[in-house]
Structure formats: structure tokens, C-alpha cells
Design an enzyme around this catalytic site. Structure first.
Site, PDB file in Angstrom:
ATOM      1  N   ARG A  57       0.812  -1.212   0.000  1.00  0.00           N
ATOM      2  CA  ARG A  57       0.000   0.000   0.000  1.00  0.00           C
ATOM      3  C   ARG A  57       0.851   1.270   0.000  1.00  0.00           C
ATOM      4  O   ARG A  57       0.354   2.341  -0.356  1.00  0.00           O
ATOM      5  CB  ARG A  57      -0.936   0.020   1.217  1.00  0.00           C
ATOM      6  CG  ARG A  57      -1.962  -1.102   1.209  1.00  0.00           C
ATOM      7  CD  ARG A  57      -2.957  -0.948   2.327  1.00  0.00           C
ATOM      8  NE  ARG A  57      -3.790   0.242   2.127  1.00  0.00           N
ATOM      9  CZ  ARG A  57      -4.612   0.738   3.038  1.00  0.00           C
ATOM     10  NH1 ARG A  57      -4.716   0.154   4.217  1.00  0.00           N
ATOM     11  NH2 ARG A  57      -5.339   1.808   2.777  1.00  0.00           N
ATOM     12  N   ASP A 134      -9.699   2.852  -6.503  1.00  0.00           N
ATOM     13  CA  ASP A 134     -10.335   2.447  -5.245  1.00  0.00           C
ATOM     14  C   ASP A 134      -9.917   1.070  -4.736  1.00  0.00           C
ATOM     15  O   ASP A 134      -9.619   0.915  -3.554  1.00  0.00           O
ATOM     16  CB  ASP A 134     -11.857   2.518  -5.396  1.00  0.00           C
ATOM     17  CG  ASP A 134     -12.596   2.356  -4.075  1.00  0.00           C
ATOM     18  OD1 ASP A 134     -12.104   2.872  -3.064  1.00  0.00           O
ATOM     19  OD2 ASP A 134     -13.656   1.720  -4.069  1.00  0.00           O
ATOM     20  N   ASN A 280     -33.303 -11.258  -6.635  1.00  0.00           N
ATOM     21  CA  ASN A 280     -31.963 -10.945  -7.144  1.00  0.00           C
ATOM     22  C   ASN A 280     -32.004 -10.338  -8.546  1.00  0.00           C
ATOM     23  O   ASN A 280     -31.285  -9.378  -8.838  1.00  0.00           O
ATOM     24  CB  ASN A 280     -31.091 -12.203  -7.160  1.00  0.00           C
ATOM     25  CG  ASN A 280     -30.669 -12.635  -5.780  1.00  0.00           C
ATOM     26  OD1 ASN A 280     -30.483 -11.806  -4.895  1.00  0.00           O
ATOM     27  ND2 ASN A 280     -30.534 -13.935  -5.580  1.00  0.00           N
ATOM     28  N   LYS A 281     -32.829 -10.900  -9.400  1.00  0.00           N
ATOM     29  CA  LYS A 281     -32.891 -10.422 -10.784  1.00  0.00           C
ATOM     30  C   LYS A 281     -33.355  -8.974 -10.841  1.00  0.00           C
ATOM     31  O   LYS A 281     -32.744  -8.136 -11.514  1.00  0.00           O
ATOM     32  CB  LYS A 281     -33.821 -11.310 -11.607  1.00  0.00           C
ATOM     33  CG  LYS A 281     -33.870 -10.934 -13.079  1.00  0.00           C
ATOM     34  CD  LYS A 281     -34.761 -11.898 -13.866  1.00  0.00           C
ATOM     35  CE  LYS A 281     -34.816 -11.512 -15.340  1.00  0.00           C
ATOM     36  NZ  LYS A 281     -35.688 -12.446 -16.107  1.00  0.00           N
ATOM     37  N   ARG A 295     -22.255  -5.109  -2.871  1.00  0.00           N
ATOM     38  CA  ARG A 295     -22.352  -6.138  -1.835  1.00  0.00           C
ATOM     39  C   ARG A 295     -23.633  -6.956  -1.949  1.00  0.00           C
ATOM     40  O   ARG A 295     -23.916  -7.804  -1.101  1.00  0.00           O
ATOM     41  CB  ARG A 295     -22.273  -5.487  -0.449  1.00  0.00           C
ATOM     42  CG  ARG A 295     -20.939  -4.824  -0.157  1.00  0.00           C
ATOM     43  CD  ARG A 295     -19.878  -5.830   0.192  1.00  0.00           C
ATOM     44  NE  ARG A 295     -19.978  -6.282   1.568  1.00  0.00           N
ATOM     45  CZ  ARG A 295     -19.269  -7.273   2.084  1.00  0.00           C
ATOM     46  NH1 ARG A 295     -18.435  -7.953   1.325  1.00  0.00           N
ATOM     47  NH2 ARG A 295     -19.409  -7.621   3.350  1.00  0.00           N
TER      48      ARG A 295
END
Length: 376
Positions: A57, A134, A280-281, A295
Site C-alpha cells: 500500500r 479504489d 436478485n434479478k 455487496r
């Protein structure tokens, strides 16, 4: 190769492709950052979403062969909707944070960085690059600060003089030796508005964030949200803007420079109750293009349940009771039990009493028991 001239050509081209600010930095190790990251690790303040290897990092040479410089970019996003929708009793709404409005910023910035790479490669065929947005090893904020994009504010965001902190950041490591730009002087001064306004006290001190207490982090977790934070959530479905909205440097900052960043009001301020039964769809079709969907639907649905409790939305009790009895996910059943108790009333109490006789999961049982006890 005249790198000074090439640098100027890159700056001019960056404006043509919709990069709002660009800066150049050395690729030397970020030695001061390492000490801060180690301290964060010791205190347990990291979110867990970061690169695990702190050395990677802070040292570009560990992820790129012979780095000579880093190019940092920033794109400004809007802080206000051109048109909005309002919730009301019976039709309560949640909110996605501003950084999740419009198309996923990872996609947008990768597009700009890809165009920059192609432009430079056409000028210098042996140029090499490693671009990140990111999710890369380097700290976007540390690179942006060194490159003069902005200063690191007490709210742990990069603040630019031109756009405030409403900017997305990305960077590109390269083997080309560009002359570095100079960092900008920190203008936070004695102001502590962001620290004072943080709902959970996640901003421990200027520039130090306990990610585990940050609402932006908490909205992305998939397990039960700790009880102490639930009432702090309000109607947030993803992310938190408080430390940005109170910042004096953000006053009047609202830029609509990129069409793909424009929010669709019904999507970024959705009705809460319909989210509870969304499959979900449908979730992917409606929210999949946004960064706030990364997420999946479970955290969003859990947060929607908490938001309904925040509004004391009695009209939503049938939907919450349905989740309590029928949802296969313990986290949602348990969170629904908490919300039902918060809304209260005889109907809520009866639902909890019935549910505890049926429930097999111990964590959910505990949530139901706490809910019943709180209603006595």
C-alpha cells in the site's frame, strides 16, 4: 523525449476526455503513510476491505517494476439532484450516498484512465502503466494529496479547492519520469464540524477514522448491525454523506459535468417497503449499474428494515412481519424483529410472541426476546 512537453499534452488531453483535475507525483514510497496504517491496524480501525499487505500500500515498487511517477486524476460528481422525490407516511424512502449516484464510478474512472494510457502509449511506445481505482493497493487519497489534487481533510476525504470533496479519485503508476506537482496547503484550520457531526463518533480525530464505527462501512456489512448503531442509521441504505455535507469547503459545490453520474431519483431514493421482497434479478436490473450494489441486496434490505423502524412506519408492519416469519435469512428475520419492536403496538407484540415459538436460530431468538422485553 521531452517529458515536460508530454506532461502538458497529457494535461490538455485529460480535459478533452472529461477529467476534471489531474496531477503528477513521484513514485517514492509513502513512508509517513506506513506509520499511520500500522497504527490503524494496531487499533483495529481498518475496514477489512483494504489490501492486507501494508508494504504494498505504501511502496509502488512492490506492485510495479521500476516506477518513475504516478498520475492522479479526479472527476467531480453532483451533490444535489436536479429533480428529486419525497417520501411520506405510507411511502417512506431510503437514500444512497452521493458517491453512489449514477453509473459505478469504478467504470467511469477506468474508462478515463484507459484513454490516458492509450494517448501516452501512442506518444511513447515503451511506456508501461498500472492504473487503479479504489480497489488497488495504493491509497488513492495519499497519491492525490502528493499530486496536488487536494489536501487530506479532517473527514479523511481529499478536498479540492475547485470541487470540494465531491470527487472520485484514480491513479496510474508509470515508468515515465514526469516532473511532480506540489501538494496543496491544508485549509481545514481549526474547523471541527465534520468531527462534531459524525453520527457514530467514527472520526476519532482530524484525519483518523475508525472504519468499524463509520456508517458508510456499516451499511456495507452483511451480518447483524450492532444495536448501538441501528438508530444512528436513519434512512441510509448505502454510505453516509454527513461529514461532507457539513464541511464548509463543500458549501455551494454541486457540479453536473458528467452525464453518466446523474442520479435517477427513484433509484437513489427508492421506496423502502418494496425492497424487502425484491428478488436478485430485479435488484440487479434496477441497482446493478451503481457502485452501491456491489455487496448485493442483503445489506440494502437489512438497512431498509432499519430505516422503516427509524420512521416508526406502522403501515409497513405487515411486510416486516412477513420477513420475520418467512425470510430464509436469519439476519433479515432478526433485524425485522428489532424493527417491529421499535414500531411497537399490540399487533407488533403479538407477531413477536408468535415468532419466538417458531424460531430456531439462536441469534434471531435473542433479537425477538430483546424486542419483546423492550415493549413491556
Amino acid at each position: 523525449m521531452n517529458y515536460r512537453l508530454l506532461k502538458q499534452e497529457i494535461i490538455e488531453y485529460s480535459r478533452e476526455i472529461g477529467i476534471d483535475k489531474i496531477g503528477f507525483a513521484s513514485a517514492a514510497p509513502f513512508t509517513e503513510l506506513k506509520d499511520r496504517l500500522l497504527r490503524q491496524q494496531e487499533l483495529g480501525y481498518q475496514s477489512g476491505f483494504e489490501e492486507k499487505d501494508i508494504n504494498k500500500r505504501v511502496d509502488p515498487s512492490l506492485i510495479f517494476d521500476e516506477p518513475r511517477s504516478i498520475i492522479a486524476i479526479a472527476l467531480a460528481y453532483p451533490s444535489k439532484m436536479k429533480e428529486t422525490v419525497k417520501g411520506r407516511k405510507g411511502e417512506r424512502r431510503g437514500i444512497f450516498c452521493r458517491a453512489s449516484w449514477g453509473e459505478d464510478y469504478h467504470t467511469i474512472l477506468r474508462d478515463r484512465l484507459g484513454k490516458l494510457e492509450a494517448f501516452i502509449a501512442a506518444k511513447v511506445p515503451d511506456a508501461r502503466f498500472r492504473s487503479m481505482v479504489d480497489t488497488g493497493e495504493l491509497s488513492d487519497r495519499a497519491v492525490a494529496e502528493r499530486a496536488g489534487i487536494g489536501w487530506s481533510g479532517k473527514n479523511s476525504s481529499i478536498i479540492t479547492p475547485e470541487f470540494g470533496s465531491y470527487v472520485y479519485l484514480g491513479e496510474m503508476i508509470t515508468n515515465l519520469p514526469f516532473e511532480p506537482d506540489h501538494p496543496i496547503e491544508n485549509r481545514c484550520g481549526t474547523c471541527t464540524k465534520c468531527l462534531d457531526a459524525c453520527p457514530t463518533g467514527a472520526l476519532v480525530q482530524g484525519g483518523q477514522l475508525n472504519s468499524k464505527r463509520c456508517i458508510a462501512f456499516l451499511t456495507q456489512t452483511k451480518d447483524f448491525m450492532p444495536v448501538e448503531f441501528r438508530e444512528k442509521l436513519g434512512n441510509r441504505l448505502y454510505g453516509c454523506d454527513t461529514c461532507q455535507t457539513v464541511c464548509p469547503e463543500n458549501k455551494g459545490m454541486n457540479f453536473h459535468l458528467h452525464e453518466e453520474m446523474e442520479p435517477e431519483p427513484e433509484t437513489v431514493k427508492p421506496l423502502l417497503e418494496p425492497l424487502l421482497q425484491m428478488g436478485n434479478k430485479e435488484f440487479k436490473q434496477r441497482f446493478g449499474y451503481m457502485s452501491g450494489s456491489w455487496r448485493g441486496k442483503k445489506p440494502i434490505q437489512r438497512n431498509a428494515i432499519i430505516a422503516l423502524a427509524h420512521f416508526k412506519e406502522e403501515e409497513a408492519l405487515p411486510s416486516l412481519i412477513d420477513v420475520l416469519h418467512n425470510d430464509v435469512r436469519p439476519v433479515l428475520r432478526g433485524t425485522a424483529a428489532w424493527a417491529i419492536a421499535k414500531i411497537g403496538g399490540e399487533k407488533a407484540r403479538q407477531a413477536l410472541v408468535l415468532a419466538i415459538s417458531e424460531e430456531k436460530d439462536m441469534e434471531v431468538k435473542e433479537e425477538i426476546e430483546r424486542g419483546i422485553s423492550s415493549m413491556k
